[in-house]
Structure formats: C-alpha cells, structure tokens
Design a protein around this motif. Structure first.
Motif, PDB file in Angstrom:
ATOM      1  N   ALA A 142       2.119   2.993  -7.264  1.00  0.00           N
ATOM      2  CA  ALA A 142       1.929   3.500  -5.902  1.00  0.00           C
ATOM      3  C   ALA A 142       0.708   4.404  -5.733  1.00  0.00           C
ATOM      4  O   ALA A 142       0.557   5.048  -4.691  1.00  0.00           O
ATOM      5  N   HIS A 143      -0.169   4.450  -6.736  1.00  0.00           N
ATOM      6  CA  HIS A 143      -1.369   5.289  -6.584  1.00  0.00           C
ATOM      7  C   HIS A 143      -2.436   4.776  -7.542  1.00  0.00           C
ATOM      8  O   HIS A 143      -2.391   5.045  -8.742  1.00  0.00           O
ATOM      9  N   THR A 144      -3.397   4.008  -7.006  1.00  0.00           N
ATOM     10  CA  THR A 144      -4.524   3.560  -7.826  1.00  0.00           C
ATOM     11  C   THR A 144      -5.823   3.618  -7.011  1.00  0.00           C
ATOM     12  O   THR A 144      -5.806   3.587  -5.782  1.00  0.00           O
ATOM     13  N   HIS A 145      -6.920   3.701  -7.754  1.00  0.00           N
ATOM     14  CA  HIS A 145      -8.259   3.582  -7.157  1.00  0.00           C
ATOM     15  C   HIS A 145      -8.858   2.327  -7.796  1.00  0.00           C
ATOM     16  O   HIS A 145      -9.686   2.420  -8.700  1.00  0.00           O
ATOM     17  N   LEU A 146      -8.387   1.172  -7.361  1.00  0.00           N
ATOM     18  CA  LEU A 146      -8.647  -0.073  -8.092  1.00  0.00           C
ATOM     19  C   LEU A 146     -10.088  -0.568  -7.987  1.00  0.00           C
ATOM     20  O   LEU A 146     -10.603  -1.196  -8.908  1.00  0.00           O
ATOM     21  N   ALA A 159      -3.809   0.594  -3.438  1.00  0.00           N
ATOM     22  CA  ALA A 159      -5.207   0.737  -3.872  1.00  0.00           C
ATOM     23  C   ALA A 159      -6.012   1.423  -2.771  1.00  0.00           C
ATOM     24  O   ALA A 159      -5.926   1.047  -1.603  1.00  0.00           O
ATOM     25  N   LYS A 160      -6.813   2.408  -3.190  1.00  0.00           N
ATOM     26  CA  LYS A 160      -7.521   3.257  -2.223  1.00  0.00           C
ATOM     27  C   LYS A 160      -9.013   2.945  -2.194  1.00  0.00           C
ATOM     28  O   LYS A 160      -9.584   2.578  -3.219  1.00  0.00           O
ATOM     29  N   SER A 161      -9.619   3.183  -1.040  1.00  0.00           N
ATOM     30  CA  SER A 161     -11.081   3.243  -0.979  1.00  0.00           C
ATOM     31  C   SER A 161     -11.470   4.639  -1.477  1.00  0.00           C
ATOM     32  O   SER A 161     -10.659   5.327  -2.080  1.00  0.00           O
ATOM     33  N   GLY A 220      -1.296  11.900   0.282  1.00  0.00           N
ATOM     34  CA  GLY A 220      -2.306  12.941   0.076  1.00  0.00           C
ATOM     35  C   GLY A 220      -2.425  13.348  -1.375  1.00  0.00           C
ATOM     36  O   GLY A 220      -1.417  13.448  -2.074  1.00  0.00           O
ATOM     37  N   HIS A 221      -3.677  13.550  -1.828  1.00  0.00           N
ATOM     38  CA  HIS A 221      -3.915  14.185  -3.135  1.00  0.00           C
ATOM     39  C   HIS A 221      -3.782  15.682  -2.904  1.00  0.00           C
ATOM     40  O   HIS A 221      -4.674  16.287  -2.305  1.00  0.00           O
ATOM     41  N   VAL A 222      -2.701  16.280  -3.372  1.00  0.00           N
ATOM     42  CA  VAL A 222      -2.481  17.700  -3.061  1.00  0.00           C
ATOM     43  C   VAL A 222      -2.059  18.514  -4.284  1.00  0.00           C
ATOM     44  O   VAL A 222      -1.402  17.999  -5.191  1.00  0.00           O
ATOM     45  N   ASP A 261       0.963  13.400  -3.482  1.00  0.00           N
ATOM     46  CA  ASP A 261       0.628  12.921  -4.815  1.00  0.00           C
ATOM     47  C   ASP A 261      -0.048  14.004  -5.663  1.00  0.00           C
ATOM     48  O   ASP A 261      -0.721  14.882  -5.132  1.00  0.00           O
ATOM     49  N   HIS A 262       0.127  13.923  -6.954  1.00  0.00           N
ATOM     50  CA  HIS A 262      -0.354  14.872  -7.979  1.00  0.00           C
ATOM     51  C   HIS A 262       0.644  16.010  -8.166  1.00  0.00           C
ATOM     52  O   HIS A 262       1.466  15.972  -9.049  1.00  0.00           O
ATOM     53  N   LEU A 263       0.514  17.113  -7.378  1.00  0.00           N
ATOM     54  CA  LEU A 263       1.499  18.205  -7.397  1.00  0.00           C
ATOM     55  C   LEU A 263       1.592  18.953  -8.731  1.00  0.00           C
ATOM     56  O   LEU A 263       2.603  19.580  -9.013  1.00  0.00           O
ATOM     57  N   THR A 282      -0.025   5.331 -11.953  1.00  0.00           N
ATOM     58  CA  THR A 282      -1.078   5.510 -12.974  1.00  0.00           C
ATOM     59  C   THR A 282      -2.239   6.379 -12.520  1.00  0.00           C
ATOM     60  O   THR A 282      -2.923   6.970 -13.343  1.00  0.00           O
ATOM     61  N   ASP A 283      -2.539   6.397 -11.194  1.00  0.00           N
ATOM     62  CA  ASP A 283      -3.786   7.014 -10.713  1.00  0.00           C
ATOM     63  C   ASP A 283      -4.992   6.308 -11.333  1.00  0.00           C
ATOM     64  O   ASP A 283      -6.035   6.934 -11.584  1.00  0.00           O
ATOM     65  N   PHE A 284      -4.867   5.016 -11.621  1.00  0.00           N
ATOM     66  CA  PHE A 284      -5.963   4.257 -12.253  1.00  0.00           C
ATOM     67  C   PHE A 284      -7.293   4.554 -11.563  1.00  0.00           C
ATOM     68  O   PHE A 284      -7.447   4.322 -10.368  1.00  0.00           O
TER      69      PHE A 284
HETATM   70 ZN   LIG Z   1      -5.944   9.553  -7.130  1.00  0.00          ZN
END
Ligand SMILES: [Zn+2]
Length: 436
Positions: free
Chosen positions: A102-106, A171-173, A270-272, A293-295, A345-347
């Motif tokens: 649920a969290h990647t920068h592919l 996947a994020k921009s 959110g990356h927080v 996300d992160h925390l 993963t935060d890939f």
């Molecule tokens: Zn990230």
C-alpha cells in the motif's frame, strides 16, 4: 482423496511449472495447500486480536472460475467440485492472498547506488545532497527519461513485485515536480497497468519535495492550481499524498493541498511524522484521510487521534532499516489502541530499495514485535482496505479476485522467519499464472 503424507511428499522438489498457460481456461482448482491462508473474517479492516486470525484451512484448496474465487475448503471438498477445471497441486506448500503493497514509489529513473555507498561510509544526508545525491538526483534522471524508458524500468520493478508474491501495489508520482513531469509519471503508471498483470493504484504526490528555484509557497500554488486540476480532469490518480515535514511541506501547507484534493474527489494519504513528531498524524485525522504513513515519531496523542478518526497507519520498516536507523514506529501500541495497521515496502531508490513484502514481514516481527500472523494480516486484507479495495482483494473468499501466491514452505510463519531467501513458488492474478 489423497492422504496428507502423499500431498506433502514433494515439498522439496523445488519450483517447477504447475500449469501451462491456457487462454481458454476459465476455471482452476488449487489443491493440497499445507495451509490455505484465507483471512476470512469481518468485511472491514482487522483490529486487535482479529489481526491474528488468519482463517487457515489445513490441506486446503480453492476453486476459481472466470478469475474469481468460487469456493475455498478442505481439498477433498474442493476436489468433488473440480469438474473440468485445470488442477494445480500445491503439494503441501502455503497458499495465501497475494501481498497488497500500500505504499510504493514504483516509477523513477536510475538508482541511488552512490548515495548508498556514501551512507555506508558514514556520510550524512546533507553531505550526500551536497555531492549531487538525494532525491534531487532522482528527479533530474526521471525528468530526462523518455516515457518509454520510464515504462521499461517500471516494468522491471513490477516484475520484481510479482516475483515477491505481491499482486497489487499503490504507486505514487513525486519525482517529476513540474506539471508535465508529474503527469508523465502518472501516465506511465496508467500504461503499466495495461501492460502488466500487477494491479496498480495510482497516487498523486506532487508535494514530495520543493523544486529548486521555487519557495514552498510558490510550489504550493503550482500543485494546487495547476497539477491537481489536471490530475483530476484526466482521472490519473485515486489518492493524493503529501510529504508533511518541517522544511518540506509544513502542517498548514499540507492541509491546503490535501483539502483541495479532497474537494476534487481524491482520497487522502500522507507521509507524516517520519523525521519529527510535528502533528502530521493529527492532521490526517482532522482531514479524514484514509491512511497516515511512516509515523516513526508519532506519540500516543497521534495514535489516539488516528483511532478516533479511523485512519489506518501504514508502517514502513524497510526505510528505517535501509537508512540505518533504529527508530521504528510503535506498532504494538497502535495494535493495542485498536488501529487497523498496514505494512508496506515504501519501495523507492533512496530510502527503501526493496519490493519484498517477505523482507518487511521479517522486519515487522524482529524490530516492531508484531507476530507473523499480525504481519500477514497487515500486508494483505488490511492493506486492501487502505486502498479502498477490501471488498475485492486481500483475502481468499468467494467472490473476490483470484489473486494469490504459492510459497515454498509449509507454515506461513516461515515467510517472516527465513529472510533474504526467495520462497515464492508461483503467483496468480485473476486466476492466471503470472510469475515463476
Ligand atoms: Zn514513501
């Protein structure tokens, strides 16, 4: 019915083709899983003790028709209904839902090998950035890459995910940071979705960093008034995300971006609280975000705010590990507070160059004291709900998509226990074998 000993006899014979691809095949029966990990349960994210309930069927099987799960149960029951279905003998291996990351920068160009080596030598983030590394180097390479080059590299990444047993990724921009380059990344994601069996959920993260030569407020104006309307008009993303951190986008700036995104119909992530406990978790609660996300730095007040607003925490131990930190998020407190924890993963090329959910399971158990069962739930059904897809994927239940993985082990706990060794035997998306 085949006996258990018979079913499990060939556990060590290694990967081999189970099924020849047949375009006309519309039904499939998987038999003799040592553990069919169904994650059957309530139709909502799992909390507290529910995180430990995996709904395991021993010597289990499942029947798939037209890409969807029709039935799960003991192998002898499934065998009775097989009819003309192709049979896949899992031979005593573990069968479970494909991981949902649920969290990647592919999508990005190049890598950050030089940063990696500098960090290994003990250089600081500032020293690395000064030497031309850091996120900016990835932005420059991604801007310079053609659509085709970006797509080719993204396909390679997508294959890595599939081979780790992951069947859906968010996947994020975020490595473009101009209107056209952010749109380019989201369009590459759209093409990737058509070209690959990996299911992709796109997120707009224009506010990933402030580009050079602009102040945060100037760039905020670009994100809000130029990027978001285009992303929305072209329906390029389902979610909007922000890197909320002092020095990047502060609480007020993050609130402005996410509020506009919400009005445009995007759901929020959110990356927080990654680097500082700066109120990011509370902001996500205030805005009714889907995830925070992160925390890593979030305290009990942040945890309470997330609980009150039903925001799902997405924990990313891969980035803590790869950055050489020891400050992992407080997973146990979050579970005890009743949060529907998600693992991902935060890939990305800088802080978490891994597509491997099994590696994340290992970190969750060893470093965050989650049990293997909690980690599996957090990376399948809970992750599916965090992508608004809990009714379609994340568990092996009748009516859901037949997205599953077969692993070369007898016990699901082995996925978290043996680390650094691939255990994926084969992977299926909508009933079609797609990897291995
Ligand atoms: Zn990230």
């Amino acid at each position: 019915m085949r006996g258990r000993a018979d079913a499990f006899a060939n556990i060590c014979d290694g990967p081999r083709p189970l099924l020849q691809k047949n375009l006309f095949m519309s039904s499939l029966a998987v038999l003799h899983a040592s553990q069919l990990v169904t994650l059957t349960g309530p139709r909502r994210p799992r909390i507290g003790p529910e995180l430990s309930e995996l709904g395991i069927i021993r010597d289990g099987g499942l029947l798939v028709r037209d890409g969807k799960i029709e039935k799960t149960g003991p192998s002898d029951e499934i065998e009775r209904d097989v009819g003309d279905a192709e049979i896949v003998n899992a031979n005593g291996r573990v069968v479970m839902p494909g991981f949902v990351d649920a969290h990647t920068h592919l999508v990005f160009a190049g890598n950050r090998l030089d940063d990696f080596e500098r960090r290994a030598r003990g250089e600081t983030y500032q020293q690395i950035a000064k030497a031309g590394g850091g996120i900016w180097s990835t932005v420059e390479k991604t801007r310079a890459a053609s659509d085709l080059d970006l797509l080719a590299q993204a396909k390679k990444h997508a294959n890595w995910f599939l081979h780790c047993g992951t069947t859906t990724v968010e996947a994020k921009s975020g490595y473009g940071l101009t209107v056209e380059d952010e749109l380019k990344i989201l369009r590459v994601l759209r093409q990737l979705k058509k070209a690959m069996p990996l299911e992709i959920v796109p997120t707009f993260l224009g506010a990933h960093a402030v580009p050079r030569k602009l102040t945060p407020d100037q760039y905020l104006d670009v994100v809000i008034n130029e990027m978001l309307p285009r992303v929305s008009a072209e329906k390029l993303a389902e979610f909007c995300d922000v890197f909320c951190e002092p020095g990047y986008f502060d609480i007020d700036q993050s609130r402005k971006i996410l509020s506009v995104a919400k009005k445009l119909g995007l759901s929020l992530r959110g990356h927080v609280d990654q680097l500082t406990n700066s109120g990011g978790a509370k902001l996500m609660a205030e805005l009714g975000a889907t995830t925070a996300d992160h925390l890593e730095q979030t305290d009990e007040q942040g945890i309470a705010a997330l609980k009150k607003a039903n925001v799902q925490p997405v924990l990313l131990p891969g980035s803590v590990y790869a950055l050489g930190s020891s400050r992992y998020p407080r997973a146990r407190e979050m579970i005890e507070a009743g949060l529907a924890v998600v693992l991902a993963t935060d890939f990305n090329p800088g802080s978490s160059p891994t597509p491997s959910m099994p590696m994340v399971l290992s970190l969750a158990c060893a470093q965050m004291k989650m049990s293997p069962a909690e980690a599996i739930t957090a990376s399948t059904i809970n992750a599916a709900y965090s992508l608004n897809r809990g009714d379609r994927i994340g568990s092996l239940e009748p009516g859901k998509l037949a997205n599953f993985a077969i692993f070369d082990c007898r016990d699901y706990r082995e996925l978290a226990y043996w680390f650094g060794i691939p255990q994926t035997h084969s992977v299926y998306v909508r009933g079609e074998r797609v990897a291995w």
